[in-house]
Motif scaffolding. Structure first.
Motif: not given
Length: 540
Positions: A63-68, A265-266, A297-300, A305-307
């Motif tokens: 679970c912690h892995l998926v949550l980074d 996902i979004i 974006a959920e993270s930097k 990547v999007s930037a």
């Protein structure tokens, strides 16, 4: 309201056992609801039963892995391994090692990740637990993907997918199929870069088929996360093949649901949409989607990547000022991500050192190195083995043929109407037929002959020191023994026959040509009515 939300309503019944609670946590995890899974697993891990505690801690680490949350992964792994070692739970131990391997991989420690996955594979094999073997094997495929060793990635993912099908684990099966699609697209991109457009398009078509299959599986399961990832991969591969309009139609058809879709996902679907628009010259649309991706974006790391994509879109659209500003933002984010990764790596290093100290002293560490070397040898052996039948696989045959086939003969053996066996009797019966046929072929051959599972319902037999007369005699004996076997003992009314194509190694100095001739003769045998042998000249 979705099924996952219904599961979260109200406290669990007081009568629920630790096993039942843990199973609920697993269901949440499989539905991409790691926070809900973590809450339940945390409660179970606080209990006194070491067996369920080990399994709960292993799930918590995932679970912690998926949550980074990688520092938490390593801390939980140390606690979980302590419990696993005490009670001898090799299956949970393998899962923990595989989880640690993924965490190390995502924190840019590829060498340590490879060490961990080797340990996971060895422990999983020793456990005898197919689910643990599947997870470790699938993780190995992921590790090889990130190391850009795509042939190894495909090999391990194929094996993990087959294990998943045996277990009835459609979630893992779909995930492995989609990972194979990603690996194939990397191979297609490399082929195009090398100027081999025909190979690039062929491999891209394979990837598209795999992504479509993964989408079907995800939709059947109602697994939106897997569906959108596979859909994005399909869109990118269609764009690669010059089918941008079809790709954009797919992406436009996906409706984002903030109630059900995570931020990652979004962001993923928006970034993919923007990238496809960018590749097809729709720069204004690309800019819109990529700006939206950065906003969600959920993270930097995700924003970075999007930037980069957005800066490229501005530049191609002629807006150089915005391109420069966005490139500056991209570089600033890159520095922050690198700095955070370095800090995280330092924390992880401390936890890993503590874990190593808890497990063993210096003498045990040397034993661990020896075990890793053994695991490496075992891994190489397993990479040449078909998990369903225990025979060698196509890769094993390729190695045997590499030195040439002079003085040998090769038989390609294919089960007649195998689809009918699956349709009329079930896939379990079909798997039983393949395992039994493998045994029949082995027992009917000489000790220095080699039988491999060539793929699907097709087998190959490499006959050593065999001329045409001997090869024909052997092929006819194999065909007759299969036809005469009491298959009704496997399933009432079942009959099985095989068609065989035969080629001599002396027909060509190129083993691939010899194999192709055997394949042509196999299909000639099928066209002639099946249950027969075809060699250099038709054999009645």
């Amino acid at each position: 309201m979705n099924a996952g939300a219904r599961l979260e309503q109200g406290p669990a019944p007081a009568a629920a056992s630790a096993d039942e609670l843990l199973q609920r946590a697993v269901v949440h995890f499989e539905r991409s609801e790691p926070a809900a899974a973590r809450e339940i697993a945390t409660a179970v891990a606080a209990g006194d039963d070491p067996v369920t505690r080990a399994r709960a801690l292993a799930l918590l680490a995932r679970c912690h892995l998926v949550l980074d949350e990688h520092v938490e992964v390593l801390a939980l792994a140390r606690e979980a391994l302590d419990v696993c070692w005490r009670i001898g739970d090799r299956a949970s131990e393998a899962i923990v090692h595989a989880t640690v391997a993924r965490s190390l991989l995502f924190t840019s420690d590829a060498v340590s990740a490879m060490e961990e996955i080797m340990t996971a594979l060895e422990v999983a094999e020793a456990s005898g637990d197919l689910a643990a073997r599947m997870l470790a094997t699938g993780t190995a495929g992921t590790v090889y993907y990130y190391l850009e060793q795509f042939d190894h990635c495909l090999e391990f993912c194929e094996r993990a997918a087959e294990m998943a099908r045996i277990l009835g684990d459609d979630v893992t099966n779909g995930a492995m199929i989609d990972t194979m699609a990603c690996a194939n697209m990397c191979l297609a991109t490399a082929a195009r870069a090398a100027g081999d457009e025909e190979t690039a398009e062929t491999i891209s078509a394979i990837a598209q088929g795999q992504s479509r299959e993964a989408i079907v599986i995800a939709r059947r399961l109602g697994h939106r996360r897997h569906e959108v990832i596979a859909l994005g991969n399909l869109a990118e591969s269609l764009s690669f093949s010059g089918r941008a309009e079809e790709a954009l139609e797919l992406l436009t058809g996906w409706q984002i649901d903030p109630e059900r879709d995570s931020q990652s996902i979004i962001t993923h679907i928006r970034d993919t949409h923007g990238s496809v628009c960018l590749a097809s010259g729709r720069y204004d649309e690309a800019i819109g989607h990529l700006r939206a991706a950065m906003a969600s974006a959920e993270s930097k790391a995700s924003a970075m990547v999007s930037a980069e994509h957005l800066a490229d879109a501005y530049e191609r659209n002629g807006d150089l000022r915005s391109a420069l500003d966005t490139y500056k933002l991209f570089h600033a984010l890159s520095k922050e991500v690198a700095s955070e990764a370095a800090q995280r790596s330092g924390s992880i290093a401390v936890v890993r050192m503590e874990t190593a100290q808890a497990k063993a002293a210096a003498e045990e560490e040397r034993a661990r190195v020896a075990a890793l070397q053994h695991a490496n040898q075992e891994l190489l052996r397993k990479s040449l083995e078909d998990p369903l039948t225990g025979l060698g696989n196509r890769r094993h045959l390729d190695q045997l043929m590499a030195g040439g086939l002079a003085g040998h003969a090769i038989l390609l053996v294919d089960v007649d109407h195998f689809k009918r066996v699956n349709d009329e009797h079930s896939h379990l019966v079909g798997d039983g037929v393949l395992r039994l046929l493998a045994g029949l072929l082995r027992s009917a051959c000489r000790g220095d002959d080699v039988v491999v599972r060539f793929g699907g319902e097709e087998f190959a037999v490499l006959l050593s020191g065999s001329d045409l007369d001997n090869a024909v005699t052997t092929a006819e004996r194999l065909r007759a023994e299969v036809a005469a076997h009491d298959w009704a003992a496997v399933a009432p009314g079942l009959t099985v026959t095989v068609s065989i194509g035969l080629a001599l190694g002396d027909e060509s100095t190129d083993p691939g040509v010899v194999l192709a001739r055997a394949d042509e003769r196999l299909y000639a045998a099928k066209r002639a009515g099946r249950d027969r042998v075809h060699g250099p000249s038709p054999v009645s």
